[in-house]
Enzyme design. Structure first.
Site, PDB file in Angstrom:
ATOM      1  N   GLY A 238       0.835  -1.201   0.000  1.00 27.42           N
ATOM      2  CA  GLY A 238       0.000   0.000   0.000  1.00 27.42           C
ATOM      3  C   GLY A 238       0.866   1.246   0.000  1.00 27.42           C
ATOM      4  N   GLU A 260       5.785  -3.482   0.843  1.00 27.09           N
ATOM      5  CA  GLU A 260       5.831  -3.212  -0.601  1.00 27.09           C
ATOM      6  C   GLU A 260       4.991  -1.957  -0.808  1.00 27.09           C
ATOM      7  OE1 GLU A 260       5.087  -2.767  -4.052  1.00 27.09           O
ATOM      8  OE2 GLU A 260       3.874  -4.593  -4.117  1.00 27.09           O
ATOM      9  N   CYS A 294       1.737   0.174  -8.532  1.00 26.20           N
ATOM     10  CA  CYS A 294       2.894   0.734  -7.827  1.00 26.20           C
ATOM     11  C   CYS A 294       4.080   0.818  -8.784  1.00 26.20           C
ATOM     12  CB  CYS A 294       3.211  -0.067  -6.582  1.00 26.20           C
ATOM     13  SG  CYS A 294       3.400  -1.795  -6.908  1.00 26.20           S
TER      14      CYS A 294
HETATM   15  C1  UN1 Z   1       1.471  -3.507  -7.630  1.00 28.55           C
HETATM   16  O1  UN1 Z   1       1.136  -2.553  -8.327  1.00 28.55           O
HETATM   17  O2  UN1 Z   1       1.301  -3.473  -6.371  1.00 28.55           O
HETATM   18  O3  UN1 Z   1       4.824  -5.515 -12.094  1.00 28.55           O
HETATM   19  C2  UN1 Z   1       1.988  -4.793  -8.160  1.00 28.55           C
HETATM   20  C3  UN1 Z   1       3.629  -5.241 -12.161  1.00 28.55           C
HETATM   21  C4  UN1 Z   1       2.654  -6.269 -11.629  1.00 28.55           C
HETATM   22  C5  UN1 Z   1       2.505  -6.147 -10.149  1.00 28.55           C
HETATM   23  C6  UN1 Z   1       2.255  -4.780  -9.640  1.00 28.55           C
HETATM   24  N1  UN1 Z   1       3.143  -7.575 -11.959  1.00 28.55           N
HETATM   25  O4  UN1 Z   1       3.208  -4.210 -12.649  1.00 28.55           O
END
Ligand code: UN1
Length: 507
Positions: A238, A260, A294
């Protein structure tokens, strides 16, 4: 909705479960509205403190049995979960798309990511290797082995409502742990659907009830998990703000936190780039999942000699984007998760303008036919200076910042010059600068790519980042070690008791 029935989503659902059994829940009633059309999908009753206690107690007793199962046997259960997910890929992918708002392709992709981690975990269940060492003492054997921790808490975010839970839970399970999941209160139905899918598999395999706890709810549930000494590991995905709170509480009790958190990911586009790949990678990275990954590309750091041509191509590419219902596969960009996110987007646009940002593709909130939910926004592009306050922050929306550089050293310094450290890329066909970017004096991120955008990582690599991203690693490589405790064992099979370091001690 045709996809709700196969997932056993009712009008009213309990958000509390021990894996096989859904328990009566006594917390607040969460109404899950789709950001796609604003309609109520269904309700989920959250956990109160007593419900939470019930799940913890059940998890504790399930652990006593589950940890005695041979790891490959636990892997066999995860293999069957992978099969069940294959069978449910279509309805679950649609639910992800409808409840969260990402495009249908990305909804399916997310379920595929779950299937992939299941396959990975099955293989891993036969490879939880420890090392064996040569003892300095005669007739002694020394080795290490890995044991499960106990209860693993999982706090997941709305943007990957099912995949990130599975990265954690599938690994945690084959390692012999039991899990308790607090899904985002913005996407509780995705969690209920996952519980329903796995409960069938667990039942068939006589898995002890309690291996997969679900405690739906808001911040309070996160705080209970953070402070609970019965939860040796808490994995949280988050915002950096949330992660700092979780990390502080878990740290104060000397528990383990796997964090994360936010990213502020950049692509360096060199004068040696394949411009076509650079544009395609940048656009998907910036507007995929409406900028709510993210790993979303938030900054483009462009060599001054190709800056104008990149700019023209980007503007042309953005004109081709169609924004609308993500379940319609002709659309590239769906809605933001909710109206709060829209406000965050608007504030960022204002802040950017105030600091002197120049928009070459204007933003704005869409209204009218098809946009009734009020959550659809225009992906936009601004020319900025790297040091702008707003450019240092992660805004979970499709806003792309462009900046110029002249030397590769300068580009790397800009790329690293933000508080976050998740993902990064360089677009170049020049071997020297690619290797410099990947070297110890290059990108400071957990993920560094060449000629690939910043998002869309495969599950086989360890996923996570440095600095304010939190330092955790999930998913592939040896990330499983975070879910286990290491024990060093020394066995003396001689008739003497020699001491290490040659110490003499006679009585
Ligand atoms: C996330 O946004 O928390 O690499 C994970 C990526 C995806 C995972 C994102 N496999 O964009």
């Amino acid at each position: 909705m045709d996809f709700l029935a196969p997932l056993k989503i009712a009008e009213k659902n309990s958000g509390v479960s021990t894996g096989i059994t859904a328990l009566p829940a006594h917390g607040e009633l969460i109404q899950s509205h789709s950001p796609v059309d604003g309609k109520l999908i269904a309700t989920v009753q959250a956990a109160d403190k007593n419900d939470y206690e019930a799940v913890i107690v059940k998890a504790q007793s399930a652990f006593l049995e589950w940890r005695t199962w041979p790891a490959p046997k636990r892997g066999e259960v995860v293999r069957q979960i992978g099969e069940a997910l294959r069978a449910h890929k279509e309805p679950l992918g649609k639910l992800v798309s409808y409840e969260m708002g990402k495009s249908l392709q990305e909804g399916y992709g997310e379920v595929q990511e779950m299937i992939d981690i299941c396959d990975f975990a099955v293989g891993l269940s036969r490879q939880l290797y420890g090392l064996s060492m040569h003892s300095e003492r005669p007739a002694h054997r020394m080795y290490e082995q890995w044991h499960p921790l106990g209860i693993v808490g999982i706090i997941s975010a709305f943007n990957f409502p099912v995949a990130v839970w599975s990265w954690n839970s599938m690994l945690a399970w084959i390692c012999g742990n039991v899990c308790i999941w607090k899904p985002s209160e913005k996407t509780p139905l995705c969690a209920v659907a996952c519980q329903n899918i796995i409960s069938e598999v667990f039942k068939r395999n006589n898995v002890p009830d309690g291996v997969s706890g679900l405690v739906t709810g808001g911040r309070a549930v996160g705080e209970w998990l953070s402070a609970d000494t019965r939860v040796p590991l808490l994995s949280a995905t988050g915002s950096t703000r949330m992660g700092k709170a979780v990390g502080a509480t878990v740290g104060a009790r000397l528990g383990r936190a796997l964090l994360e958190l936010g990213g502020n990911n950049a692509i360096i586009i060199s004068e040696h780039a394949d411009l076509d790949i650079a544009i395609r990678g940048s656009v998907f990275g910036a507007v995929g999942t409406a900028g709510q990954r993210c790993t979303t590309t938030r900054r483009l750091i462009i060599h001054s000699t190709v800056y104008d041509s990149i700019k023209t191509k980007l503007v042309a590419a953005y004109q081709q984007l169609s924004i609308g219902n993500p379940l319609d596969e002709n659309n590239h960009v769906g809605p933001l998760i909710d109206k709060d996110a829209v406000v965050g987007y608007q504030k960022a646009l204002e802040a950017c303008k105030k600091e002197g940002g120049r928009f070459i593709v204007e933003g704005g909130v869409l209204d009218g036919d098809g946009f009734e939910s009020g959550c659809y926004v225009k992906p936009c592009i601004a020319e900025v200076e790297p040091h702008f306050n707003i450019v240092q922050q992660e805004t979970f929306a499709p806003i792309l910042y462009l900046m110029k550089y002249n030397t590769i050293d300068e580009a790397i310094a800009i790329q690293n010059g933000v508080p976050q450290g998740l993902s990064s890329s360089i677009m170049t066909l020049n071997l020297r600068e690619a290797e410099q970017f990947l070297s110890a004096s290059g990108s400071d991120c957990g993920i560094a790519n060449v000629n690939i955008g910043t998002s869309g990582a495969e599950i086989g690599g360890a996923f996570g980042g440095e600095k304010e991203t939190g330092g955790g690693r999930e998913s592939g490589s040896d990330a499983w070690k975070a879910y286990m405790r290491r024990q060093t064992n020394t066995i003396n099979y001689s008739t003497q008791l020699p001491l290490a370091q040659g110490i003499k001690f006679h009585v």
